[in-house]
Scaffold this motif. Sequence first.
Motif, PDB file in Angstrom:
ATOM      1  N   UNK A  63      23.281  79.856  13.709  1.00 10.37           N
ATOM      2  CA  UNK A  63      22.654  78.589  13.967  1.00 10.37           C
ATOM      3  C   UNK A  63      22.722  77.359  12.440  1.00 10.37           C
TER       4      UNK A  63
ATOM      5  N   UNK B 238      21.151  86.099  15.168  1.00 12.39           N
ATOM      6  CA  UNK B 238      22.340  86.441  13.779  1.00 12.39           C
ATOM      7  C   UNK B 238      23.871  87.054  13.149  1.00 12.39           C
TER       8      UNK B 238
ATOM      9  N   UNK C 261      23.211  76.329   4.618  1.00 14.47           N
ATOM     10  CA  UNK C 261      23.050  76.755   5.426  1.00 14.47           C
ATOM     11  C   UNK C 261      23.752  76.740   6.673  1.00 14.47           C
TER      12      UNK C 261
ATOM     13  N   UNK D 207      19.894  74.537  12.312  1.00 18.93           N
ATOM     14  CA  UNK D 207      19.683  73.205  12.758  1.00 18.93           C
ATOM     15  C   UNK D 207      19.701  71.914  11.754  1.00 18.93           C
TER      16      UNK D 207
END
Lengths: 329, 656
Positions: free
Chosen positions: B124, B119, B192, B126
């Motif tokens: 990422x 991180x 996200x 997802x």
Amino acid sequence: MRYFVRKIAFFLATLWAAITLNFIIPRLQPGDPAEVMVQKLAGKDAQLNPAAVQAMRAMLGAPDGNLFTQYVSYLGALAHGDFGISYTYYPYPVTEVIGQALPWTLVLVGVTQILAFVIGITLGAYAAWRRNTRFDSIVTLGSTFIGTLPSFWIALLLLFVFGYTVGWFPTSGGYSASTPGFNGPFITEAVSHSFLPALSLLITAPIGWILGMRNTMVMNLGEDYIRLAKAKGLPDRVVALRYAARNALLPSVTGFAIALGGVLGGSILVEQIYDYPGMGRLMGEAIGNRDFPLLQTLLLFIIVGVLLANLVADLLYGVLDPRARRAQS
Amino acid sequence: MTTTDATTAAATTESVPTSQTLAADTRRNSHPLLRVRDLSVRFEPKMSPALTAVDKVSFDLLEGEFVGLIGESGSGKSTLAMALLSLLERPGRISNGSIEFDGEDIASMSQEDLRHRRWRDIATVFQSSMNSLNPVMRVEAQFRDAIEEHSELRGDAVTERVRELFSMVMIDEKFMSAYPHELSGGMKQRINLALALCNRPRFVLLDEPTTGLDVVVQRSILEAVRRLQKEQGFAVLFISHDIGTVMELSDRIFVMYAGQLVEQQAATTLVKDPLHPYSKGLLGSYSNPRADTVRVTYIPGRPPDLTRPISGCRFAARCPEAIERCSSDEPQLLPLAGGRVACHVAHLQRGPSEDKPDGLPEQTTRFAGPEFVKTAEDSDRARRGEVFLEVDSVTKVFERRRGLRKQQTLAVDDVSFALRKGEVTALVGQSGSGKTTLARMITGVDKPSSGTIRFTGSEGTIAVEKLRTRQLRDYRKHVQMVFQDPYSSLNPALTLRYTLTRPLRNHRGLSAQEADAVAGELMETVALTPSNRFLDRYPHELSGGQRQRVVIARALAANPELIVADEPISSLDVSIRAEVLELLQELVTGHDIGVLYITHDLLSARLLADEILVLSQGRVVEQGNALEVIRNPQDAYTRTLLDAIPNPFEQATTTS
């Protein structure tokens, strides 16, 4: 907020329904309880003496007036905590009899339930976190096996071994020679008397929590948010507790609250085996002696206990799971 | 093209070269950020045979580079992603090779050392399964733990940073204290994205970040990705089966097939001149929707079974260009034409002429396999058919009781249209536009609040909105549904024989033997031959395309006059979509069936439909000839939908 108001309203409505049913059901039974009592005392074939029946009515407190006034006075009596007089422990009022038994059960069953929950959840969560390891197999297989053993059988076995053969623990009662109260000798005795009953309950009680927690948590560990938590580089402890266990705990919370509600009923079989002076034994006696006032009150107690526990579970669930608040409001 | 359309198109094409030149500049003076060598991932389950899902994959990813990874489902894209993130779950493990991040091998690093790099270096996003956020934690807390774990920020400084991140993805900061379920799908995916960027990572892996979202929402998220990547200069590996989007966003493309990289190429080059036949096949699934005749190719067959040893090229069995050598020698990923490709034919075609063996196929840029063709004449013919379904000013109002108040939602508002035999009409709109409600009323599941639906079938004209239970059952013989997900619309516990004979016996009243014979014919109709080999199988033994064909065969079993197809190809791989389209097209022309095609994607509507109805908030905003609607959209909403269609080909021509 709406969620909580709804839940409390629902609780009050159910409580009222339970109390009312408790009032109606005995009145639907055929026959006059006083006549039944006198008949029982006098013997099966004896002639009923009207005077005796009258006396019995006076003693038990026969209802008068129409159904509605009866209902109002019943609610009034409940509000004053007047539940009638026990047949078995005549002339003690039911409340006093229950008051005697309640602390014993609360301590014995309450403590074992809480311990069982904590042990079960911890073992289950850890087994899930280390799934498919030896620890997991031992916990899962072990609890499945022990789960097949009935708790009264375990109680008998423990009583035989530790009570009679080895003689480490007393075999019956809640205490022996000391005076009940907050004093050293009594507390020591109470603990040693309750040790075997507690152990009998503790051996089987966590199993449901272990398996339930393990399975929900294994399912949770497959979720994307767990994968993301790992990708975020959070320490294992945080992933396991804050992300996985926190979510997996939700279904168990309701179960636990309901189990706590059931505590008021005690554990009939185990308490009878150890002749433990709690609610379970009292219930056994009330059934055996057809002690209706006592039995009715015990049932009311259990109902109120379970309802309260449900309310607590709902409220707690609302705090723990934000989704529940919206879905139902 | 109208004026507004032209300006938006100009805006997009203008921004692209800048991003690409910028990336190219950084590339020249930087060493690889990610250097993967001979990476293999093996799955060794206890109960089933082991397989190598990723097989000796090597590549470099440069600082600030935007690389797309494409391939069919099951090609190993996601497994590769999990390996790069060191998040493989048992029984999968890295069996070979190295992953060097900035010079350090993270494949052999201890979990604890790796954890500190997560991180901060590698983040990422997802798949948009809507499930990447912890449902019981407030959004801010999920940023906070990631930030505090890897930086010195604490307390208010973290809140300030989260606020900044929220504004970066254009989400109101009041949502910081929200729980995930209070956010829409698009918002979750933006959050996200912001979460991935919270520690200013150098590499972000995007694994299908927009799959399952509406086209318009998809577009806005991808634009945010592109803008942020340009501003912050992190490297991206973008995995998607949506080839159009990948082509449009990426500097370079990796093509993956059966666990191996088969081509690495600059995006602009790949569009114009794909080297590997598989890349050609994937690209062939895109076509210019504005053309008179649309052609899309598809790749027949299925990827090889990776549990068995394969000799030669893994694609040879499905490859129209295969030569003898392909089935014996495994091709290596070797440099060619500025990129790399693992294909004997491509190397020979572009190699010195004296090496060329006899029978070497001509050099092409298109996939030489089967194709689906839709011409303007097809549509003209369809419009001469006889009208059999008339929907007249249909309105549907849903009432919801909230306490004592009633809330009314207008789901479908005064919709009228007609459907002819042998014609495909597409209902296009975003989720919530009322297209599914409209379909439900036509199939008789819901009753319209007002308006009429007239169906003229073999038994005369029926007023659909007045049908009761008994008549409804008879009506459903004429109307069949094909659903979006062929994985969940077939009962996994029943054989195909059972699935197909049941409606034959219920609707047509055939005996067991007769039904069996007809089931066989149906399988032949949908090209699952020989039918005997398929009838006793279970759904899980078939590929997605084959399953969808079974679903269509089942719909045909009742001899319907109308088929309502709800997103029948959106859950299928691009390589097989055309195959299902082809089948539907054949049914329409060959059996005189009318098809109502429900989709959120104008492009796929154009491929199959003769007429298009664009729905927005329950109203028809545009209606007409499919080609006309695409070429000359009148409504602003239609243009929004059109702009959301990625068009790598158009872009390639403008940038070159």
